[in-house]
Design a protein around this motif. Structure first.
Motif, PDB file in Angstrom:
ATOM      1  N   ARG A 237       1.038  -1.112  -0.140  1.00 48.79           N
ATOM      2  CA  ARG A 237       0.049   0.134   0.558  1.00 48.79           C
ATOM      3  C   ARG A 237       0.731   1.026  -0.505  1.00 48.79           C
ATOM      4  O   ARG A 237       2.335   1.275   0.544  1.00 48.79           O
ATOM      5  CB  ARG A 237      -0.687  -0.006   1.324  1.00 48.79           C
ATOM      6  CG  ARG A 237      -1.796  -0.967   1.163  1.00 48.79           C
ATOM      7  CD  ARG A 237      -3.424  -0.851   2.016  1.00 48.79           C
ATOM      8  NE  ARG A 237      -3.019  -2.047   3.716  1.00 48.79           N
ATOM      9  CZ  ARG A 237      -3.451  -1.549   4.412  1.00 48.79           C
ATOM     10  NH1 ARG A 237      -4.702  -1.360   4.000  1.00 48.79           N
ATOM     11  NH2 ARG A 237      -3.382  -2.311   5.094  1.00 48.79           N
ATOM     12  N   ALA A 238       0.067   2.388  -0.885  1.00 50.82           N
ATOM     13  CA  ALA A 238       1.117   3.181  -0.760  1.00 50.82           C
ATOM     14  C   ALA A 238       0.217   4.612   0.543  1.00 50.82           C
ATOM     15  O   ALA A 238       0.092   4.303   0.447  1.00 50.82           O
ATOM     16  CB  ALA A 238       0.798   4.355  -1.151  1.00 50.82           C
ATOM     17  N   MET A 239       1.419   4.333   1.209  1.00 44.78           N
ATOM     18  CA  MET A 239       1.135   5.330   2.747  1.00 44.78           C
ATOM     19  C   MET A 239       1.943   6.115   2.204  1.00 44.78           C
ATOM     20  O   MET A 239       2.806   6.794   2.746  1.00 44.78           O
ATOM     21  CB  MET A 239       1.521   5.088   4.476  1.00 44.78           C
ATOM     22  CG  MET A 239       1.849   5.090   4.960  1.00 44.78           C
ATOM     23  SD  MET A 239       1.877   4.617   7.235  1.00 44.78           S
ATOM     24  CE  MET A 239       3.852   4.597   6.460  1.00 44.78           C
ATOM     25  N   ARG A 253      -5.913  13.249  -5.514  1.00 45.74           N
ATOM     26  CA  ARG A 253      -6.080  12.497  -6.764  1.00 45.74           C
ATOM     27  C   ARG A 253      -4.874  11.161  -7.412  1.00 45.74           C
ATOM     28  O   ARG A 253      -4.768  10.949  -8.028  1.00 45.74           O
ATOM     29  CB  ARG A 253      -5.699  14.493  -7.253  1.00 45.74           C
ATOM     30  CG  ARG A 253      -6.691  15.264  -7.359  1.00 45.74           C
ATOM     31  CD  ARG A 253      -6.083  16.588  -7.671  1.00 45.74           C
ATOM     32  NE  ARG A 253      -4.815  17.021  -7.252  1.00 45.74           N
ATOM     33  CZ  ARG A 253      -5.476  18.023  -6.708  1.00 45.74           C
ATOM     34  NH1 ARG A 253      -6.891  18.466  -6.216  1.00 45.74           N
ATOM     35  NH2 ARG A 253      -3.872  18.468  -5.839  1.00 45.74           N
ATOM     36  N   LEU A 254      -3.299  11.690  -6.700  1.00 45.79           N
ATOM     37  CA  LEU A 254      -2.539  10.372  -6.915  1.00 45.79           C
ATOM     38  C   LEU A 254      -3.271   9.639  -7.139  1.00 45.79           C
ATOM     39  O   LEU A 254      -3.189   8.688  -8.093  1.00 45.79           O
ATOM     40  CB  LEU A 254      -1.694  10.712  -6.175  1.00 45.79           C
ATOM     41  CG  LEU A 254      -0.856  11.898  -6.243  1.00 45.79           C
ATOM     42  CD1 LEU A 254       0.667  11.893  -5.264  1.00 45.79           C
ATOM     43  CD2 LEU A 254      -0.087  11.657  -7.445  1.00 45.79           C
ATOM     44  N   GLN A 255      -4.008   9.271  -6.009  1.00 44.62           N
ATOM     45  CA  GLN A 255      -4.914   7.715  -5.976  1.00 44.62           C
ATOM     46  C   GLN A 255      -5.919   7.466  -6.986  1.00 44.62           C
ATOM     47  O   GLN A 255      -6.220   6.224  -7.517  1.00 44.62           O
ATOM     48  CB  GLN A 255      -5.172   7.387  -4.411  1.00 44.62           C
ATOM     49  CG  GLN A 255      -6.196   6.182  -4.059  1.00 44.62           C
ATOM     50  CD  GLN A 255      -7.400   6.009  -4.967  1.00 44.62           C
ATOM     51  OE1 GLN A 255      -7.950   6.863  -5.311  1.00 44.62           O
ATOM     52  NE2 GLN A 255      -7.831   4.265  -5.197  1.00 44.62           N
ATOM     53  N   GLN A 256      -6.384   8.300  -7.261  1.00 42.34           N
ATOM     54  CA  GLN A 256      -7.192   8.038  -8.638  1.00 42.34           C
ATOM     55  C   GLN A 256      -6.856   8.000  -9.706  1.00 42.34           C
ATOM     56  O   GLN A 256      -7.541   7.154 -11.077  1.00 42.34           O
ATOM     57  CB  GLN A 256      -8.208   9.469  -8.635  1.00 42.34           C
ATOM     58  CG  GLN A 256      -9.505   9.840  -6.835  1.00 42.34           C
ATOM     59  CD  GLN A 256     -10.166  11.263  -7.293  1.00 42.34           C
ATOM     60  OE1 GLN A 256      -9.566  11.550  -8.132  1.00 42.34           O
ATOM     61  NE2 GLN A 256     -10.982  11.150  -6.052  1.00 42.34           N
ATOM     62  N   PHE A 260      -3.935   3.185  -6.927  1.00 38.60           N
ATOM     63  CA  PHE A 260      -3.134   1.867  -5.926  1.00 38.60           C
ATOM     64  C   PHE A 260      -4.118   1.975  -4.519  1.00 38.60           C
ATOM     65  O   PHE A 260      -4.678   3.155  -4.299  1.00 38.60           O
ATOM     66  CB  PHE A 260      -1.265   2.621  -5.374  1.00 38.60           C
ATOM     67  CG  PHE A 260      -1.651   3.473  -5.431  1.00 38.60           C
ATOM     68  CD1 PHE A 260      -1.824   4.774  -4.476  1.00 38.60           C
ATOM     69  CD2 PHE A 260      -1.231   4.575  -6.399  1.00 38.60           C
ATOM     70  CE1 PHE A 260      -1.856   5.810  -3.679  1.00 38.60           C
ATOM     71  CE2 PHE A 260      -0.873   6.576  -5.974  1.00 38.60           C
ATOM     72  CZ  PHE A 260      -1.720   7.329  -5.149  1.00 38.60           C
ATOM     73  N   ASP A 261      -3.883   1.692  -3.861  1.00 44.15           N
ATOM     74  CA  ASP A 261      -4.082   1.546  -2.125  1.00 44.15           C
ATOM     75  C   ASP A 261      -3.778   2.489  -1.600  1.00 44.15           C
ATOM     76  O   ASP A 261      -2.423   2.194  -0.876  1.00 44.15           O
ATOM     77  CB  ASP A 261      -4.129  -0.339  -1.601  1.00 44.15           C
ATOM     78  CG  ASP A 261      -5.102  -0.274  -0.510  1.00 44.15           C
ATOM     79  OD1 ASP A 261      -5.766   0.878  -0.366  1.00 44.15           O
ATOM     80  OD2 ASP A 261      -5.042  -1.168  -0.225  1.00 44.15           O
TER      81      ASP A 261
END
Length: 406
Positions: A237-239, A253-256, A260-261
Motif C-alpha cells: 500500500r501507498a502510505m 488525486r494521485l490515487q484516482q 493504488f491502495d
C-alpha cells in the motif's frame, strides 16, 4: 555525541528506574490463565469476572469464570482490566532508537528524496530499548519503518515487540511504502524538490515510469521501480503522509490517477474534508492527538477522531515520530485524549486492537481475544485510557514479556 537536554536526562533516569533493558531470552510458551475483573475481548461484549486460558502460545478458551475452570498446572495472572495487546499502526521505532545519536537513527535516509526501495527489515533492531519501552507499556505489535520527510522514504514492516531478531519478531516484512507531501521534504533535502506542485509532479513521473517498467518484457532490474510496481499492483500500500487540505487532496488525486491502495497518514485537517474522505473510502492513520500544533500541523484538533468516527470514516491511531528523546509517543496515551474529547470509549479501544489488526491484515492472529489467536494480552490496573492506570503484565505469543507495573 550530542548533548542531552535536562528533559532527556530526566527521561533516562525514569527509564532506568522503570527497569527498561534489552530483551532477555524468550521462555518457552507456558500454560497460563488470566483472570480479569473485566475482560475486553473485542469479539463481543466485555466479560465481567472473565478468564482467558492460554496454551502453547495461543488462546485456548475465553469466558466468564462461572463457565471456564482453570486446569491444574496453569500459572495464574490477575488484573482489574484485561485487553488484547495494543497495536500501534504507525511508528518508526526499531529504526529510530532511544539514544538520539546518529548510529541509532535509521528512519530517514537523506541522500536522496526518492528511495522507495529501502527496506525496513534491513534496519529494524528487535533488541532496541525503545521497542522494550513500548512493550512494557502494553504495545505488542507495531507497524513501523521508514519515517515521513522524504518524497518516498522507504518501506514499512509489521512486527511483534518480542523477539531477539527481526526474523523472530516480524509478521509482514514489506507492508507499505512511505511517501510524504508537504514542506518537510524540501527542508530535509536542501530546498529540493521545492513546491507542493513540484513534489506531486515528481511522484506522478515516478508512477508513470513504474507503469512503463511493468509493461516491459524482462526489464533490467531496478529496485525502485520494482517497489513502485508492487504499489501499483496492490502488493504494497501507498502510505502518504499529508496534513493540510491541499496535500490531502493531492494524495486523493494521485490515487484516482494511478489506482493504488491509499492510506492517508497524519491528516491534521481531515475534519475539513469529511465528505471527500468518506467518498474516497481511504483509511486514515490519524496524527498523534497531542501533536504540537505548528507548521503543517497548525490546525490539528483534539476532536478529529470523534468527527471521523461520527462520519464512519475508518481510522486508527499512531505514535508517530518525535525528533527528541524518547523518539516516540505512546499510542494509547494519544487515544486517551481523543476519548476525552468525544470519541466513544469502545471505538477508541477498537482502534487500538481489532480495527488496527484488520487494517494491517493480521486479524487472523491478533487484535481480539478469541480461541486460536496469538495470546497477546495486556493486564491493567484500571481504565486503559486513564493516565494513572499502569500496565502490570504484558503477554506476547503466550509468554510473559513484562510482569512489572509501569
Amino acid at each position: 555525541m550530542r548533548r542531552f537536554s535536562i528533559i532527556s536526562a530526566l527521561f533516562f533516569l525514569g527509564w532506568m528506574l522503570a527497569g527498561c533493558s534489552a530483551p532477555v531470552a524468550q521462555l518457552n510458551a507456558q500454560n497460563i490463565a488470566v483472570k480479569g475483573g473485566i475482560v475486553y475481548t473485542m469479539a463481543g461484549d466485555p466479560i465481567e469476572d472473565g478468564v482467558v486460558l492460554i496454551r502453547n502460545g495461543r488462546i485456548e478458551r475465553v469466558g466468564p469464570a462461572s463457565r471456564v475452570s482453570i486446569p491444574d498446572g496453569y500459572e495464574v495472572f490477575e488484573a482489574p482490566v484485561v485487553t488484547p495487546g495494543i497495536i500501534d499502526t504507525r511508528s518508526v521505532v526499531g529504526l529510530a532508537g532511544i539514544l538520539n545519536i546518529p548510529h541509532d537513527q535509521d528512519q530517514l535516509e537523506t541522500s536522496n528524496p526518492f528511495q522507495p526501495d529501502l527496506r525496513a527489515i534491513d534496519a529494524y533492531n528487535a533488541r532496541e530499548d525503545l521497542v522494550v519501552w513500548l512493550r512494557n507499556l502494553g504495545v505488542t505489535t507495531v507497524h513501523t519503518g521508514h519515517g515521513p520527510g522524504a518524497l518516498a522514504s522507504g518501506q514499512t514492516l509489521i512486527a511483534k515487540t518480542w523477539g531477539q531478531t527481526v526474523d523472530e519478531a516480524v509478521i509482514n516484512p514489506a507492508a507499505m511504502v512511505a511517501f510524504t507531501l508537504g514542506p518537510s521534504v524540501s527542508s530535509n533535502f536542501g530546498g529540493s524538490p521545492g513546491t507542493r506542485s513540484r513534489m506531486v509532479s515528481m511522484l506522478r513521473a515516478e508512477f508513470i515510469k513504474a507503469q512503463e517498467y511493468m509493461a516491459r518484457v524482462n526489464p533490467t532490474r531496478d529496485l525502485k521501480m520494482e517497489t513502485m510496481v508492487k504499489v501499483l499492483n496492490g502488493e504494497m500500500r501507498a502510505m502518504i503522509h499529508a496534513h493540510q487540505v491541499s496535500e490531502i487532496m493531492s494524495a486523493l488525486r494521485l490515487q484516482q490517477e494511478f489506482g493504488f491502495d491509499l492510506v492517508l497518514e497524519g491528516a491534521s485537517e481531515a475534519y475539513l474534508l469529511i465528505d471527500e474522505l468518506k467518498e474516497a473510502g481511504v483509511h486514515i492513520i490519524l496524527h498523534p492527538t497531542m501533536v504540537r500544533t505548528r507548521g503543517e500541523t497548525t490546525n490539528a484538533a483534539f476532536t478529529t477522531a470523534a468527527r471521523l468516527a461520527e462520519a464512519g470514516i475508518p481510522f486508527t491511531f499512531q505514535s508517530g515520530f518525535e525528533g527528541y528523546v524518547p523518539k516516540t509517543r505512546v499510542v494509547h496515551f494519544e487515544t486517551a485524549i481523543a476519548v476525552a474529547n468525544g470519541l466513544p470509549f469502545e471505538h477508541g479501544l477498537r482502534a487500538l486492537t481489532i480495527d488496527a489488526a484488520r487494517f494491517l491484515g493480521i486479524a487472523d492472529r491478533t487484535g481480539s481475544l478469541e480461541r486460536g489467536k496469538d495470546a497477546d494480552l495486556v493486564l491493567w490496573e484500571g481504565d486503559p485510557f486513564e493516565y494513572t492506570s499502569r500496565v502490570c503484565t504484558v503477554i506476547i505469543n503466550g509468554e510473559p514479556a513484562s510482569t512489572r507495573c509501569q
